[in-house]
Design a protein around this motif. Structure first.
Motif, PDB file in Angstrom:
ATOM      1  N   GLN A  70       0.849  -1.186   0.000  1.00  0.00           N
ATOM      2  CA  GLN A  70       0.000   0.000   0.000  1.00  0.00           C
ATOM      3  C   GLN A  70       0.882   1.231   0.000  1.00  0.00           C
ATOM      4  N   VAL A  71       0.429   2.281  -0.681  1.00  0.00           N
ATOM      5  CA  VAL A  71       1.179   3.531  -0.709  1.00  0.00           C
ATOM      6  C   VAL A  71       1.203   4.139   0.684  1.00  0.00           C
ATOM      7  N   GLY A  72       2.382   4.558   1.125  1.00  0.00           N
ATOM      8  CA  GLY A  72       2.529   5.162   2.436  1.00  0.00           C
ATOM      9  C   GLY A  72       2.822   4.193   3.544  1.00  0.00           C
ATOM     10  N   SER A  73       3.052   2.900   3.240  1.00  0.00           N
ATOM     11  CA  SER A  73       3.344   1.917   4.285  1.00  0.00           C
ATOM     12  C   SER A  73       4.290   0.867   3.729  1.00  0.00           C
ATOM     13  N   THR A  74       4.853   0.098   4.646  1.00  0.00           N
ATOM     14  CA  THR A  74       5.770  -0.980   4.291  1.00  0.00           C
ATOM     15  C   THR A  74       5.133  -2.312   4.659  1.00  0.00           C
ATOM     16  N   ALA A  75       4.898  -3.139   3.669  1.00  0.00           N
ATOM     17  CA  ALA A  75       4.375  -4.489   3.912  1.00  0.00           C
ATOM     18  C   ALA A  75       5.568  -5.428   4.106  1.00  0.00           C
ATOM     19  N   ARG A  76       5.558  -6.197   5.200  1.00  0.00           N
ATOM     20  CA  ARG A  76       6.707  -7.028   5.544  1.00  0.00           C
ATOM     21  C   ARG A  76       6.338  -8.502   5.560  1.00  0.00           C
ATOM     22  N   THR A 101       3.276  -9.397  11.504  1.00  0.00           N
ATOM     23  CA  THR A 101       4.628  -9.212  10.997  1.00  0.00           C
ATOM     24  C   THR A 101       4.616  -8.576   9.621  1.00  0.00           C
ATOM     25  N   ASP A 102       3.623  -8.943   8.783  1.00  0.00           N
ATOM     26  CA  ASP A 102       3.519  -8.341   7.456  1.00  0.00           C
ATOM     27  C   ASP A 102       3.334  -6.843   7.548  1.00  0.00           C
ATOM     28  N   ARG A 103       2.646  -6.368   8.571  1.00  0.00           N
ATOM     29  CA  ARG A 103       2.347  -4.946   8.696  1.00  0.00           C
ATOM     30  C   ARG A 103       3.402  -4.201   9.484  1.00  0.00           C
ATOM     31  N   GLY A 104       4.550  -4.843   9.741  1.00  0.00           N
ATOM     32  CA  GLY A 104       5.627  -4.116  10.386  1.00  0.00           C
ATOM     33  C   GLY A 104       5.653  -4.277  11.887  1.00  0.00           C
ATOM     34  N   GLN A 105       5.002  -5.292  12.467  1.00  0.00           N
ATOM     35  CA  GLN A 105       4.980  -5.481  13.903  1.00  0.00           C
ATOM     36  C   GLN A 105       5.727  -6.761  14.268  1.00  0.00           C
TER      37      GLN A 105
END
Length: 495
Positions: free
Chosen positions: A143-149, A171-175
């Motif tokens: 998504q624009v403006g975020s990092t998918a992990r 974890t995918d959402r950066g946590q």
């Protein structure tokens, strides 16, 4: 009844038939002055003509106005495993990355959508292999403006499940469990799926982090907005090409450091001098002749739109269409006062504060600064007291383009990357800032920029990041309904 705001041309200038006789001199063709101004403005671009692509293999990505995908390979103790090769692919895009032990490895992707991350098991250490049954690939949603992990657990004691394509894990959402910082040094804020903003569990620390990010955004926006407001105050002109001056500074900063090999401490003043000279050339070749002819503000504003389009194509010719990084090194996070930003962001904020304080001192304590304020208040009265409005306007144009260039470089450094549309993305926010703070006042531009920066970043906690710029424009509309002249603007009678 008409407004007291002067027109773009000087209505008090005596017509030629009543002017005192002057010694005849050869008149230069107007088109020569225009060509000279355009040549001076385009000189840095002509020097830089040629391919200027970013270095291959650069895996850093800052999720400001782009979408990023990050790859983490962790052991049972949440330590990063370096030198693991992975491929990020999807929607016709493919990129090879290599993990490091110092920072999260991330790459910019073309836009929102699903992307598959696949690691090469052969590059894993012999004592840290994938658990039995664990997948070598995972799918995340960018998504624009975020990092998918996507995180892969390896070694003894690691769990086998991989992220689900339909429901990205925390974890995918950066946590991740190790709470690794994002590429720009800012800890990722937990985000619910779009449309479920009310379900987010906000904490005071997250709000404070976004306030710090908002101050960074507001200070860097103020550097560009102040110049835009000074031009409007002294000429009455809304310069739609001001956003391209921001991008032009970032582009010259990239070329100076990454193509011409200048050190950053030398590249920064060189870029400011070049962009200041471009501002001088623009006023000498375009705006002063238009003022002399009494060109109405509306027609002059249309000229700025055409200049904006021309500069956009010029910048694309200089740097291409992809995102670039001014500083190629990985950002180093630094935590101050409970806010985690990159070291480059803190330095940029410090530079912005010093420059804004210098502008305030210049406007209030120097003779030219006070003359600038006089021309902004009433050009005819200022001319009657011995001030030369054309000279003051020339100084304002040089300052405006220089500070816009400085803002562009600092934005590119703080947010990690930029592209040819950087100024276009920030133009509406700059206009919102100067209108919110008060048209024609430098201090109003500062106040408006800080408010816009805070609204943009803090609203990201409760609404999808794609709508954060729209929230600033909504605030602008609401404030103008109550106070049309802006926060620090003066009430004027226009009818």
């Amino acid at each position: 009844m008409t407004t007291d705001r002067p027109t773009f041309g000087d209505p008090h200038e005596p017509p030629p038939r009543t002017a005192a006789p002057r010694r005849p001199r050869a008149r230069r063709a107007p088109w020569r002055r225009v060509l000279a101004a355009l040549a001076a403005a385009a000189a840095p671009a002509l020097i830089a003509a040629g391919p200027a692509a970013a270095a291959p293999g650069d895996t850093g990505c800052t999720p400001d106005a782009v979408a990023c995908v990050a790859v983490l390979v962790l052991d049972a103790d949440n330590a990063r495993i370096p030198d693991v090769h992975a491929t990020v692919s999807g929607d016709g895009f493919s990129a090879d990355v290599v993990t490091t032990a110092d920072a999260v490895t991330s790459v910019e992707v073309p836009g929102p959508g699903s992307y598959t991350i696949e690691i090469d098991p052969a590059t894993l250490p012999a004592d840290k292999q994938l658990p039995a049954g664990a997948a070598t690939s995972a799918t995340v949603t960018g998504q624009v403006g975020s990092t998918a992990r996507a995180a892969f657990r390896v070694g003894a004691g690691a769990a086998a499940p991989a992220p689900s394509p339909s429901a990205p894990s925390a974890t995918d959402r950066g946590q991740a469990a190790d709470d690794a910082p994002a590429a720009d040094g800012t800890a990722e804020v937990p985000q619910a799926p779009e449309g479920d903003a009310s379900e987010r569990d906000l904490t005071l620390g997250q709000v404070w982090q976004q306030v710090g990010s908002g101050l960074r955004f507001g200070l860097l926006l103020a550097l560009a907005s102040i110049g835009l407001n000074l031009v409007f105050g002294t000429t009455g002109l809304s310069n739609f090409a001001h956003g391209e001056q921001v991008t032009f500074g970032a582009a010259l900063g990239y070329l100076s450091i990454n193509v011409w090999g200048l050190p950053p401490w030398l590249a920064l003043p060189a870029v400011l001098v070049a962009c200041g000279a471009a501002g001088w050339a623009q006023d000498a070749g375009i705006w002063k002749p238009l003022r002399r002819r009494g060109t109405p503000v509306m027609q002059a504003m249309i000229v700025t739109i055409g200049l904006s389009i021309a500069l956009q194509f010029l910048i694309q010719m200089m740097i291409g269409g992809r995102s670039l990084r001014v500083l190629s090194g990985n950002p180093v996070p630094l935590r101050l006062a409970g806010v985690t930003l990159s070291e480059a962001s803190w330095i940029s904020m410090g530079i912005a504060v010093v420059c804004i304080a210098g502008i305030a001192w210049w406007l209030t304590r120097t003779r030219i600064g006070r003359a600038t304020r006089a021309v902004s208040d009433n050009p005819a009265l200022a001319a009657a007291t011995g001030i030369e409005p054309d000279r003051i306007i020339r100084v304002v144009w040089v300052m405006s383009t220089s500070f816009a260039a400085l803002s562009g470089i600092l934005i590119a450094v703080s947010f990690g990357s930029f592209n040819w549309s950087l100024g276009l993305q920030f133009l509406l926010l700059m206009f919102a800032a100067v209108t919110l703070g008060g048209l024609g006042t430098a201090f109003g531009a500062l106040v408006g920029s800080l408010l816009i920066g805070l609204v943009v970043e803090v609203s990201n906690l409760v609404i999808p990041s794609d709508l954060r710029y729209a929230s600033a424009l909504v605030i602008l509309i609401l404030v103008l309904l109550v106070r049309p002249q802006g926060i620090l603007g003066r009430r004027e009678r226009i009818g």
